[in-house]
Design a protein around this motif. Sequence first.
Motif, mmCIF file in Angstrom:
data_model
loop_
_atom_site.group_PDB
_atom_site.id
_atom_site.type_symbol
_atom_site.label_atom_id
_atom_site.label_comp_id
_atom_site.label_asym_id
_atom_site.label_seq_id
_atom_site.Cartn_x
_atom_site.Cartn_y
_atom_site.Cartn_z
ATOM 1 N N UNK A 37 10.321 -5.364 -1.520
ATOM 2 C CA UNK A 37 11.474 -5.043 -0.684
ATOM 3 C C UNK A 37 11.738 -3.545 -0.630
ATOM 4 N N UNK A 38 11.625 -2.905 -1.760
ATOM 5 C CA UNK A 38 11.808 -1.451 -1.806
ATOM 6 C C UNK A 38 10.696 -0.754 -1.034
ATOM 7 N N UNK A 39 9.477 -1.244 -1.158
ATOM 8 C CA UNK A 39 8.366 -0.640 -0.437
ATOM 9 C C UNK A 39 8.554 -0.783 1.075
ATOM 10 N N UNK A 40 9.026 -1.937 1.527
ATOM 11 C CA UNK A 40 9.309 -2.120 2.955
ATOM 12 C C UNK A 40 10.356 -1.122 3.438
ATOM 13 N N UNK A 41 11.398 -0.932 2.643
ATOM 14 C CA UNK A 41 12.433 0.063 2.990
ATOM 15 C C UNK A 41 11.837 1.463 3.017
ATOM 16 N N UNK A 42 10.945 1.734 2.084
ATOM 17 C CA UNK A 42 10.282 3.039 2.028
ATOM 18 C C UNK A 42 9.466 3.269 3.292
ATOM 19 N N UNK A 99 2.291 -6.368 0.036
ATOM 20 C CA UNK A 99 2.766 -7.647 0.549
ATOM 21 C C UNK A 99 2.408 -7.826 2.018
ATOM 22 N N UNK A 100 2.446 -9.066 2.470
ATOM 23 C CA UNK A 100 2.107 -9.395 3.856
ATOM 24 C C UNK A 100 3.011 -8.637 4.825
ATOM 25 N N UNK A 101 4.308 -8.579 4.549
ATOM 26 C CA UNK A 101 5.238 -7.884 5.440
ATOM 27 C C UNK A 101 4.918 -6.395 5.523
ATOM 28 N N UNK A 102 4.565 -5.801 4.405
ATOM 29 C CA UNK A 102 4.214 -4.371 4.399
ATOM 30 C C UNK A 102 2.918 -4.143 5.161
ATOM 31 N N UNK A 106 2.511 -1.768 8.469
ATOM 32 C CA UNK A 106 1.511 -0.707 8.556
ATOM 33 C C UNK A 106 0.639 -0.906 9.799
ATOM 34 N N UNK A 107 0.228 -2.143 10.048
ATOM 35 C CA UNK A 107 -0.555 -2.447 11.253
ATOM 36 C C UNK A 107 0.256 -2.123 12.511
ATOM 37 N N UNK A 108 1.538 -2.453 12.497
ATOM 38 C CA UNK A 108 2.396 -2.156 13.648
ATOM 39 C C UNK A 108 2.509 -0.649 13.860
ATOM 40 N N UNK A 109 2.570 0.109 12.773
ATOM 41 C CA UNK A 109 2.600 1.572 12.850
ATOM 42 C C UNK A 109 1.362 2.072 13.588
#
Length: 176
Positions: A37-42, A99-102, A106-109
Amino acid sequence: MGVFWRNGYKATSVSDIVRETGLNTASMYKEFGDKDGLFLETLSHYRNHIIGPRYQILIDNPNLTGVEMFLKNVFLGAAKQEYKGCLMMNHLAQKHVVGVDAAQKIEAFCAEIESLIEIALKNAQSEGDIGSDKDTSQLASFVVFCVHGAVLYGRHDTKKPIIPKFYDTVMRELRR
């Protein structure tokens, strides 16, 4: 963000995060859920506040001038001594450990930047700045490919001096 950028996601421990942020473990878990969760926010913070100005170049100038400005910004940035890579690109190579969400973020970026470049190249084509025979989708992929290379070269002190020289090569290919 700094600890993820320095160490990478996998090598960053919760203890590292607590030490870096000054949060206690309970506060971190309460606020972000977990390390993922923190990584996603990052990643969101990085996209919106750190790399956002590069996106804005292409949004404000969706043409060949915008692509030129974008590439100069990337290549000159990667050549700086203090350059440590792009947080997103660094983790693209580690997408199997985040994680899958991260990984999706990244792919979306990557897709977003390629889309912005393609729009700029299509506009450049309609303005006569690049040939009508050019495949703007393939050129956009080529530009992103070159950006990825600049990011990686920027992490090698011996390669930094030659990065700005590639700008002319890329621009020559776009105009050819």
